[in-house]
Write a protein that holds these residues in place. Structure first.
Motif, PDB file in Angstrom:
ATOM      1  N   ARG A 193     -26.421  -8.521   1.034  1.00 38.39           N
ATOM      2  CA  ARG A 193     -25.884  -9.488   0.084  1.00 38.39           C
ATOM      3  C   ARG A 193     -26.979 -10.399  -0.466  1.00 38.39           C
ATOM      4  NH1 ARG A 193     -21.907  -6.975  -1.431  1.00 38.39           N
ATOM      5  NH2 ARG A 193     -21.259  -8.851  -2.512  1.00 38.39           N
ATOM      6  N   GLU A 216     -17.858 -20.991   1.101  1.00 37.98           N
ATOM      7  CA  GLU A 216     -17.877 -20.827  -0.339  1.00 37.98           C
ATOM      8  C   GLU A 216     -16.994 -21.878  -1.022  1.00 37.98           C
ATOM      9  OE1 GLU A 216     -16.978 -18.392   1.757  1.00 37.98           O
ATOM     10  OE2 GLU A 216     -18.365 -16.708   1.487  1.00 37.98           O
ATOM     11  N   ARG A 240     -29.329 -22.015   4.795  1.00 30.22           N
ATOM     12  CA  ARG A 240     -27.980 -21.812   5.279  1.00 30.22           C
ATOM     13  C   ARG A 240     -27.612 -22.889   6.297  1.00 30.22           C
ATOM     14  NH1 ARG A 240     -26.417 -15.983   7.581  1.00 30.22           N
ATOM     15  NH2 ARG A 240     -24.494 -16.503   8.625  1.00 30.22           N
ATOM     16  N   LEU A 279     -22.146 -18.321   2.986  1.00 30.23           N
ATOM     17  CA  LEU A 279     -21.192 -17.458   3.671  1.00 30.23           C
ATOM     18  C   LEU A 279     -20.247 -18.283   4.550  1.00 30.23           C
ATOM     19  CD1 LEU A 279     -20.705 -14.370   3.967  1.00 30.23           C
ATOM     20  CD2 LEU A 279     -21.898 -14.546   6.143  1.00 30.23           C
ATOM     21  N   GLY A 280     -18.979 -18.160   4.293  1.00 34.32           N
ATOM     22  CA  GLY A 280     -18.001 -18.880   5.108  1.00 34.32           C
ATOM     23  C   GLY A 280     -17.712 -20.290   4.627  1.00 34.32           C
ATOM     24  N   GLU A 295     -25.013 -15.727  -1.620  1.00 35.80           N
ATOM     25  CA  GLU A 295     -23.867 -15.415  -0.765  1.00 35.80           C
ATOM     26  C   GLU A 295     -24.165 -15.716   0.693  1.00 35.80           C
ATOM     27  OE1 GLU A 295     -21.614 -11.619  -2.389  1.00 35.80           O
ATOM     28  OE2 GLU A 295     -23.756 -11.517  -2.738  1.00 35.80           O
ATOM     29  N   ASN A 296     -25.402 -15.396   1.110  1.00 31.09           N
ATOM     30  CA  ASN A 296     -25.755 -15.648   2.503  1.00 31.09           C
ATOM     31  C   ASN A 296     -25.758 -17.133   2.830  1.00 31.09           C
ATOM     32  OD1 ASN A 296     -26.617 -13.435   4.494  1.00 31.09           O
ATOM     33  ND2 ASN A 296     -27.285 -12.654   2.506  1.00 31.09           N
ATOM     34  N   LEU A 352     -28.720 -12.764   9.077  1.00 28.37           N
ATOM     35  CA  LEU A 352     -28.274 -12.692   7.695  1.00 28.37           C
ATOM     36  C   LEU A 352     -27.590 -11.361   7.418  1.00 28.37           C
ATOM     37  CD1 LEU A 352     -31.555 -14.144   6.231  1.00 28.37           C
ATOM     38  CD2 LEU A 352     -29.370 -15.322   6.382  1.00 28.37           C
ATOM     39  N   VAL A 353     -26.871 -11.318   6.308  1.00 30.49           N
ATOM     40  CA  VAL A 353     -26.266 -10.065   5.873  1.00 30.49           C
ATOM     41  C   VAL A 353     -27.224  -9.439   4.856  1.00 30.49           C
ATOM     42  CG1 VAL A 353     -24.225  -8.989   4.891  1.00 30.49           C
ATOM     43  CG2 VAL A 353     -24.028 -11.170   6.090  1.00 30.49           C
ATOM     44  N   ARG A 394     -18.202 -18.800  -8.584  1.00 26.30           N
ATOM     45  CA  ARG A 394     -19.641 -18.542  -8.602  1.00 26.30           C
ATOM     46  C   ARG A 394     -20.420 -19.672  -9.269  1.00 26.30           C
ATOM     47  NH1 ARG A 394     -21.385 -13.940  -6.648  1.00 26.30           N
ATOM     48  NH2 ARG A 394     -23.434 -14.437  -7.452  1.00 26.30           N
TER      49      ARG A 394
END
Ligand SMILES: Nc1ncnc2c1ncn2[C@@H]1O[C@H](COP(=O)(O)OP(=O)(O)OP(=O)(O)O)[C@@H](O)[C@H]1O
Ligand SMILES: [Mg+2]
Lengths: 504, 312
Positions: A95, A106, A154, A103-104, A99-100, A91-92, A115
């Protein structure tokens, strides 16, 4: 759709001289929780990585819902609905959860992320799978189990139907493990398939529907979990009948001198007024919940972090370590909690990793003698039970448990007066665990003072002569390790008792 | 597939250099002559001296942009100090000392200031370039004592003293990196700083030493070059650093730190030198040369990144 979700035939993988996987057949039912167990280096992670396209097999084939598949990369596997959650989460940390998770993938219009749409998708996702995490929370501030939930979300957001989890519970506390198990069970009920690797056999039996046992890169057998017992698993994993899980406890001599004495140790925001002592030959366990400040205390004793007040004495001499170097000089050794982030230099040979703090011992005329170094590294590695093709191999190529043993080999370089071991058996298989316990008991018997930080109650009870329990940065109890029970430790760990035999 | 990749990454540069050598030997008559080869070695001496110590900085996880500036400042200070009574030995000694001081400065800023090494040394570069202008007053300083060339050009066993100095530097760097505690610490710090710290490695000291050695090498190389050309001049030319980093990276030392080797840098330096030499002998436009060099560097860094992503 009948037939297995995933079906592997004859998978083999070789790394140089090491056969990591040999002719492995595996069938995984849809919506099941399928466990892989086996000793360190048995090939579990390799199999998991092949399933998820992280590495490619040398030979063999895979079918997903009856259709042949070849995964050249994790991306291709994910497109087919297969993914892996490695032990090191990806994970990042800076953030948010939202967002995690997306991610990629969105929701966006042109370069703008929408959002509102993301929030809606998040709610839909969490509702449909029944996992709840605050979408605005910063991932780095979450506990490990919540982070794992984020990883699972995710994966699910990317439509993963089969999730491989490699030792997901190795870093979790008991209650976090329960939470993760509940999540997995619920998801499996909705049709998600899990393949998971774990060394906690009781947890495996409780959670998994089916268990595949591996040994020496092969599958020994696959059976419903209800058919297996703790003992039957161990026998199949190790290929030999099991002996007691813990070695016999040898109490220190009644008049054994105090080696480490900690008094009123305080570090603002981490722990306060910590006092206890460890005698020669004594094994003291530092128990408590994850986050109780145990590792912080361990680091302070080793000199890896500073303290605000309080005193420490080693063999009755004042001891104020300012760095790990000064800790080492005073004869303290640390096995840190995370071997990858705090212990090892992964891209260096085993030998370098073993000798790193004690290079002076292998110097001849001011230069490192490679011969002397290899000899001593081989000797210590053998004593710690490290399985490697050669001490010249990079540590990265060793299986997780063997990497852990490299850290033990390091502490065997010299005889420290005090060994501080933070979660010493994390990610280590049952047989190797016993080997490490034997090692610890042996070192104590030879007169070393040992401080073990452990989240595994069994381990605490099985090893410790004395159990010091911490709760929110404070010592709340000091229990006799010969009479302590899981209940008495847990009560103190939750801050409930306060009436343990008052602390020393 | 993976294995081939790993092998190509490990020894590819050696084959590439050998191939280039053979190619030039066959196609270019002026290439395989004692004079030409000796010239290549002599011309690369200065780059080699700096490159091997820059390799150590890179392995330790650092980066030193200021080497060009140090290389330029060192002989200027030495020549200013000597004024009339010029001596080759004093030039080398003072120049090297200036290098050490600059390296110490870099090391302290990076280690204690916890500033990104690239940015920190970019900043110190500007300071050091500035000092070079101040010291020289912006004019060319000439060496009037022509005998001083001997420091760089004396032939011993048919090879120039500059080349011999480079050979000594290579050997010293190899021993330091492979056979001393310092070298092990360099790999450990570059590989995993926290693991290194917890294993008792004096991380800050290792970083400071690595930068100091690199500074020393730049000071030494700058002085050697001044002795050979009999001039020194302030400028803010980053050229040397580019060549040096290119050689290190092409050789296969990772810019991410933690892995690499001196022999790789030696091969890298000669690979780039052969490329240049081949182009020169065949009268190819220097602009084309630059473009090809850029492509080679990209290929090398790309290979490094690729092999990193291949490993779990
Ligand atoms: N990248 C690699 N290069 C070389 N050998 C490897 C590599 N990865 C794994 N191996 C070897 O393959 C064998 C199987 O490793 P694997 O990681 O699958 O074991 P594991 O069952 O997951 O063990 P553990 O319980 O310790 O995690 C081991 O002998 C290991 O040393
Ligand atoms: Mg594994």
């Amino acid at each position: 759709m009948s037939g297995p979700h995933l079906s592997c035939r004859g998978l083999s993988k070789r790394y140089g001289a090491t056969q990591a996987l040999a002719e492995v057949d595996l069938d995984v039912e849809r919506g099941s929780i399928h466990a892989l167990v086996g000793e360190n280096g048995a090939g579990k992670s390799t199999l998991g990585k092949i399933i998820a396209g992280v590495v490619q097999p040398d030979s063999g084939s895979m079918e997903l819902s009856g259709r042949p598949v070849h995964f050249g990369s994790p991306r291709q596997a994910l497109e087919a609905g297969v993914t892996i959650i490695a032990q090191e989460l990806s994970l990042v940390p800076e953030r948010s959860v939202l967002e995690n998770v997306f991610l990629g993938i969105e929701s966006s219009r042109g370069p703008w992320v929408l959002r509102q749409a993301l929030r809606r998708r998040f709610t839909e996702l969490t509702d449909s799978v029944g996992i709840y995490v605050d979408p605005t929370a910063i991932v780095g501030r979450l506990g490990v189990s919540d982070q794992q939930k984020v990883e699972i979300l995710r994966a699910l957001a990317r439509k993963a139907e089969l999730i491989v989890m490699d030792e997901p519970t190795a870093r979790l506390s008991k209650s976090e493990t329960h939470a993760l198990a509940a999540t997995m069970t619920a998801l499996a009920g909705r049709g998600t398939t899990f393949v998971f690797v774990s060394h906690f056999l009781d947890e495996v039996r409780g959670l998994a529907d089916t268990i595949t046992i591996m040994r020496d890169s092969r599958v020994v057998r696959t059976a419903p979990s209800a058919d297996e017992t703790h003992d039957s698993l161990i026998v199949a994993m190790t290929g030999r009948p099991l002996d007691m899980t813990f070695p016999f406890k040898i109490p220190p001599a009644p008049d054994a001198p105090v080696v480490l004495d900690v008094s009123g140790l305080t570090s603002a925001g981490r722990f306060a007024d910590v006092s206890f002592s460890v005698r020669k030959g004594e094994i003291v366990a530092l128990a408590g919940l994850v986050g109780a400040g145990r590792s912080d205390v361990a680091h302070a004793i080793y000199g890896a972090s500073s303290v605000d007040s309080g005193t420490m004495r080693i063999n009755d001499a004042e001891y104020r370590p300012s760095s790990p170097r000064s800790g080492l000089r005073a004869g303290v050794a640390l096995i840190p909690e995370s071997r990858k982030d705090q212990g090892l230099i992964l891209d260096r040979p085993v030998s370098d990793n073993v000798t790193l703090p004690y290079l002076r011992d292998v110097e001849r005329f001011g230069l490192i003698s490679v011969r002397a170094e290899d000899e001593v590294a081989e000797d210590r590695s053998a004593r710690a039970g490290v399985k490697t093709s050669s001490v010249e191999a990079n540590v990265r190529t060793l299986s997780g448990g063997n990497q852990q043993k490299v850290l033990f080999a390091r502490t065997l370089m010299r005889q420290p007066v005090l060994l501080v071991a933070d979660e010493p058996t994390r990610g280590v298989d049952v047989g190797a665990k016993r080997a490490i316990y034997d090692l610890i008991v042996d070192l104590a018997a030879q007169g070393m003072a040992v401080l073990v930080v452990s989240s595994e109650l069994e381990e605490v009870l099985g090893l410790a002569h004395r159990v010091v329990v911490m709760h929110e940065g404070r010592v709340v109890a000091s229990l006799d390790g010969f009479v302590a029970t899981e209940e008495s430790i847990m009560q103190a760990a939750f801050g409930l008792s306060g009436n343990g035999e008052s602390s020393a | 597939m993976n294995k081939v990749g790993a092998y190509a990454r490990n020894y590819g540069i050696v084959w590439a250099a050998l191939l280039l050598f053979l190619l030039l030997a066959i196609t270019t008559p002026a290439f395989l002559t004692v004079d030409n080869l000796r010239n290549i070695m002599d011309q690369q001496a200065v780059t080699l001296i700096v490159a091997v110590f820059a390799t150590i900085v890179l392995i330790s996880g650092g980066f030193d942009v200021s080497l060009s500036a140090v290389y330029i400042l060192a002989p200027l200070v030495a020549l200013r100090m000597m004024e009339s009574n010029q001596s080759g030995w004093i030039l080398m000694l003072v120049g090297t000392a200036v290098g050490v001081l600059c390296g110490l400065l870099n090391g302290f800023v990076v280690a204690k200031g916890r500033i990104n090494a690239f940015i920190a040394t970019l900043a110190t570069s500007l300071i050091i370039f500035g000092l070079a202008y101040l010291v020289s007053g912006g004019s060319i300083l000439r060496i009037t004592n022509v005998d001083m060339r001997a420091i760089a050009t004396t032939k011993i066993l048919g090879i120039t003293s500059a080349t011999w100095i480079a050979v000594v530097c290579v050997v010293v760097a190899m021993i330091l990196l492979e056979r001393t505690r310092f070298g092990r610490y360099v790999f450990a710090v570059g590989g995993n700083r926290e693991s290194a710290r917890l294993a008792g490695v004096p991380v800050d000291r290792v970083v400071i030493w690595a930068f100091t050695l690199a500074g020393l090498s730049a000071g030494l190389a700058g002085s050697l070059n001044a002795a050979r050309t009999l001039t020194a001049q302030a400028s803010d030319d980053f050229g040397l650093v580019f060549t040096v980093i290119a050689a290190v990276v092409v050789g296969g030392t990772s810019i991410a730190g933690g892995s690499g080797a001196i022999w790789r840098t030696v091969v890298g330096v000669f690979f780039i030198a052969l490329l240049g030499n081949g182009f020169n002998l065949n009268g190819i436009d220097p602009i084309v040369q630059r473009i090809v060099q850029g492509l080679v560097i990209l290929a090398a860094v790309g290979a490094d990144a690729w092999s990193r992503s291949q490993r779990e």
